[in-house]
Motif scaffolding. Structure first.
Motif, PDB file in Angstrom:
ATOM      1  N   VAL A  31       0.857  -1.185   0.000  1.00 24.17           N
ATOM      2  CA  VAL A  31       0.000   0.000   0.000  1.00 24.17           C
ATOM      3  C   VAL A  31       0.893   1.235   0.000  1.00 24.17           C
ATOM      4  N   SER A  32       0.365   2.332  -0.490  1.00 20.33           N
ATOM      5  CA  SER A  32       1.123   3.571  -0.572  1.00 20.33           C
ATOM      6  C   SER A  32       1.638   3.980   0.804  1.00 20.33           C
ATOM      7  N   LEU A  33       2.923   4.287   0.874  1.00 27.48           N
ATOM      8  CA  LEU A  33       3.563   4.625   2.140  1.00 27.48           C
ATOM      9  C   LEU A  33       3.454   6.124   2.401  1.00 27.48           C
ATOM     10  N   THR A  34       2.332   6.521   2.976  1.00 27.75           N
ATOM     11  CA  THR A  34       2.119   7.896   3.405  1.00 27.75           C
ATOM     12  C   THR A  34       2.547   8.009   4.872  1.00 27.75           C
ATOM     13  N   PRO A  35       2.692   9.216   5.403  1.00 29.93           N
ATOM     14  CA  PRO A  35       3.012   9.347   6.828  1.00 29.93           C
ATOM     15  C   PRO A  35       1.974   8.667   7.731  1.00 29.93           C
ATOM     16  N   GLU A  36       0.702   8.772   7.392  1.00 32.04           N
ATOM     17  CA  GLU A  36      -0.336   8.102   8.188  1.00 32.04           C
ATOM     18  C   GLU A  36      -0.204   6.582   8.092  1.00 32.04           C
TER      19      GLU A  36
END
Length: 148
Positions: A31-36
């Motif tokens: 999954v996309s590695l965003t800060p959240e």
């Protein structure tokens, strides 16, 4: 990604078209590695490795309705009866945990009525029990073996 106030864990990251993706052991996909997402993945591993929650009881980014609004829960732990037990709201590390964060998870509580609620931004973590219109903040998160 920055260091969090959570235990480190082994993770897999890959690049997809110049963007980082992290493997989610619950959803069994990158999954996309965003800060959240960085906070969510740390917290998932904390609940599994430290508090003993089985992966089979996790629901990640589950859709729900609050009145007419469509919402998503970040982490939901289900009881063996498949009812919500622990709901966790994750924020990015640079987002402070404020009254608005507690109000957000309280709206989810209104609909799902889990036994416990938690909020984290990876730096600060709060767990509480909400029942009969009262909130009781806890010093720690419930261990799986205590309610299983």
């Amino acid at each position: 990604m920055e260091s969090l106030n959570l235990p480190v864990f082994e993770y897999k990251v890959k690049d997809v078209n110049g963007k980082p993706y992290i493997f989610d052991i619950i959803r069994r996909k990158f999954v996309s590695l965003t800060p959240e997402e960085w906070v969510r993945q740390h917290f998932i591993h904390l609940l599994i490795n430290h508090y003993g929650y089985p992966k089979s009881l996790f629901a990640i980014e589950t859709g729900m309705r609050y009145h007419t609004l469509a919402k998503r829960t970040d982490i939901m732990i289900l009881s063996k009866e498949s009812t919500p037990f622990l709901l966790v709201e994750c924020k990015a590390p640079f987002i402070p945990v404020t009254e608005a964060t507690f109000a957000q998870i309280s709206r989810y509580n209104f609909t799902l009525q889990p036994a416990y609620l938690a909020v984290t931004n990876g730096m600060s973590h709060y767990c509480f029990k909400a029942s009969d219109g009262r909130i009781q903040f806890l010093n720690d998160f419930p261990f799986y073996k205590e309610w299983n």
